[in-house]
Design an enzyme around this catalytic site. Structure first.
Site, mmCIF file in Angstrom:
data_model
loop_
_atom_site.group_PDB
_atom_site.id
_atom_site.type_symbol
_atom_site.label_atom_id
_atom_site.label_comp_id
_atom_site.label_asym_id
_atom_site.label_seq_id
_atom_site.Cartn_x
_atom_site.Cartn_y
_atom_site.Cartn_z
ATOM 1 N N GLY A 131 8.429 8.140 10.419
ATOM 2 C CA GLY A 131 9.542 8.360 9.508
ATOM 3 C C GLY A 131 10.491 9.475 9.914
ATOM 4 N N GLY B 199 7.304 2.797 10.661
ATOM 5 C CA GLY B 199 7.011 3.605 11.844
ATOM 6 C C GLY B 199 7.130 5.086 11.538
ATOM 7 N N GLY C 253 7.891 11.223 4.623
ATOM 8 C CA GLY C 253 8.512 10.460 5.712
ATOM 9 C C GLY C 253 9.814 9.835 5.269
ATOM 10 N N ASP C 254 10.140 8.710 5.875
ATOM 11 C CA ASP C 254 11.394 8.015 5.571
ATOM 12 C C ASP C 254 11.300 7.135 4.322
ATOM 13 O OD1 ASP C 254 9.489 6.480 6.974
ATOM 14 O OD2 ASP C 254 11.004 5.042 7.595
ATOM 15 N N THR D 289 4.112 1.000 6.893
ATOM 16 C CA THR D 289 4.790 0.852 5.608
ATOM 17 C C THR D 289 5.097 -0.612 5.285
ATOM 18 O OG1 THR D 289 5.904 2.875 6.182
ATOM 19 C CG2 THR D 289 6.933 1.569 4.457
ATOM 20 N N SER E 176 -2.584 1.797 4.864
ATOM 21 C CA SER E 176 -1.315 2.508 5.057
ATOM 22 C C SER E 176 -0.377 2.384 3.863
ATOM 23 C CB SER E 176 -0.622 1.993 6.320
ATOM 24 O OG SER E 176 -0.374 0.614 6.223
#
Ligand code: GLY
Length: 344
Positions: free
Chosen positions: A258, A256, A234-235, A204, A85
Site C-alpha cells: 500500500g 499489494g 496502507g492504501d 486485499t 489477508s
C-alpha cells in the site's frame, strides 16, 4: 536491474496512446447507447473475488444498487477465516493485534472509511455507517471501534488459532521486512494442506460494481500487511489510493504494498487517466509505470496491482509482478478469473 529500455518503450507507447485517444471519456460515453453498456457487472481482485462477486451478483441481478452489491460482496472474504489477508482470520500486526482497514464509495461521491479497526468482523459495514451516519469520512482505532459498538456491531476476537500460530512462527525471527506474497510462504510452512490451488496468493479485496441503472460503487477491505507496525495504515482505506469511483468515468482499486500506492494516489490516477481516454488496462499500466519509474529498485521486490472498470463496463488490470488475478461477473459469465498482465 531495472529495465530502462523496456520502461522507456512502455512510456512512449502510453504517451502515443494518449495522443490517439485524446477525446475525453465524458464526450465519448455520451454517444454510447445504454444497450451497448455491459451492465450489470462486478469485478474484484484475486481468485477469491469469484465467491465475493457471486454474492454481489445476487444484488445486481435483482436490480439492486451497486453500493449494496459491493458491501455484501466483500462480506464473503471478510467472514472467511481461511482468508488471512482480509477481515476475520487476517494475519495480525507484529504485536499480535488484528487491525482492519476498509473504505466504500458510492455513485454520488459519498465516502466512508475505517482505519486500524479491531474486533469487528465486517469493517466495510462500519465504513458504510461512517459514510451514512456521520458528518465525517474516516474514523480510526479506538474511535472507530467505539462508533461501531454504538451502531450495534458485535465485539469479537478476530485472531484465529491458525493466524496466531503463523504470527508465533514469525516471532521466532521477528524480521520486520514485508515479504511479497507472504501468504505463500506461511502456508508452505504452516498449513499448505488447507488451501487448494493458488487461493493463498492474494491480498486485499477491492471490488467495483455497476448496477442496471449504470451507477457505480466500490469497496476495499483488508487486514493489511502481515506483521506491520501497530498503527500502520496502507492504501486500502484511503480514498483515491486504494479505491476511487467517479460515476461519470469509472472506478479503480488496488492491491499489494500500500505504501507505493499511497505515494502515487494510485486509484485516483487510474480514474483520471480513463477520463482522458485511456482504456482500463492502459490506465492501470500507466499507474504501475509511475511506481516503477519513481522507485525502480523497490518495485523489483514488491507487488502492486490495479484493477479498473469504465462506465461502459469495460475492465482491465495491470500489476508490477506476475501472479495478479481478478474475477469478473456479468450477464455473460459469473465465475470468470483473468490473469492480469504485468511488467515483470
Ligand atoms: N494493500 C493492502 C495494504 O497495503 O495494506
Amino acid at each position: 536491474m531495472f529495465n530502462r529500455r523496456k520502461f522507456i518503450k512502455a512510456s512512449a507507447v502510453s504517451t502515443a496512446m494518449l495522443a490517439v485517444t485524446k477525446t475525453s471519456f465524458a464526450n465519448n460515453i455520451s454517444n454510447v447507447s445504454s444497450d451497448a453498456i455491459n451492465k450489470p457487472i462486478v469485478i474484484s481482485t484475486w481468485d477469491f473475488g469469484v465467491a465475493a462477486n457471486a454474492d454481489a451478483w445476487k444484488v445486481l441481478k435483482n436490480n439492486g444498487r451497486a453500493l449494496d452489491a459491493v458491501e455484501q460482496g466483500v462480506w464473503v472474504p471478510e467472514a472467511d477465516e481461511s482468508n488471512q489477508s482480509v477481515g476475520y482470520g487476517g494475519l495480525p500486526d507484529r504485536d499480535g493485534k488484528v487491525t482492519l482497514d476498509a473504505c466504500i464509495m458510492d455513485e454520488n461521491g459519498n465516502i466512508g472509511a475505517v482505519l486500524a479497526l479491531e474486533h469487528i468482523k465486517h469493517p466495510i459495514s462500519v465504513a458504510r455507517k461512517v459514510m451514512e451516519k456521520t458528518p465525517h469520512v474516516m474514523l480510526a482505532g479506538d474511535g472507530a471501534l467505539q462508533f461501531a459498538l454504538e451502531q450495534g456491531f458485535k465485539k469479537e476476537n478476530l485472531l484465529t488459532p491458525s493466524s496466531e500460530k503463523a504470527w508465533k512462527e514469525w516471532l521466532k525471527e521477528a524480521k520486520y521486512q514485508p515479504v511479497m506474497n507472504i501468504e505463500n510462504k506461511l502456508y508452505d510452512k504452516v498449513a499448505p494442506q488447507k488451501l487448494p490451488g493458488n487461493q493463498y496468493n492474494h491480498d486485499t479485496i477491492g471490488m467495483i460494481a455497476m448496477d442496471v441503472k449504470g451507477n457505480l460503487s466500490g469497496a476495499c477491505t483488508t487486514s493489511g500487511m502481515a506483521y506491520k507496525l501497530h498503527g500502520r495504515i496502507g492504501d486500502s482505506p484511503i480514498i483515491g489510493a486504494g479505491l476511487f469511483i467517479d460515476n461519470e468515468v469509472g472506478g479503480a482499486t488496488s492491491t499489494g504494498v500500500g505504501e507505493e500506492v499511497v505515494r502515487n494516489v494510485g486509484s485516483f490516477l487510474v480514474v483520471e487517466l480513463m477520463r482522458q481516454g485511456y482504456s482500463p488496462e492502459e490506465a492501470c499500466k500507466e499507474a504501475v509505470m509511475r511506481i516503477i519509474k519513481k522507485k525502480p529498485e523497490t518495485a523489483k521486490n514488491i507487488q502492486v496491482g490495479f484493477l479498473a472498470m469504465n462506465k461502459k463496463g469495460e475492465y482491465g488490470a495491470y500489476a508490477i509482478q506476475q501472479g495478479f488475478t481478478f474475477a469478473v461477473c456479468d450477464t455473460k459469465k459469473q465465475d470468470l478469473v483473468i490473469k492480469g498482465k504485468s511488467y515483470y
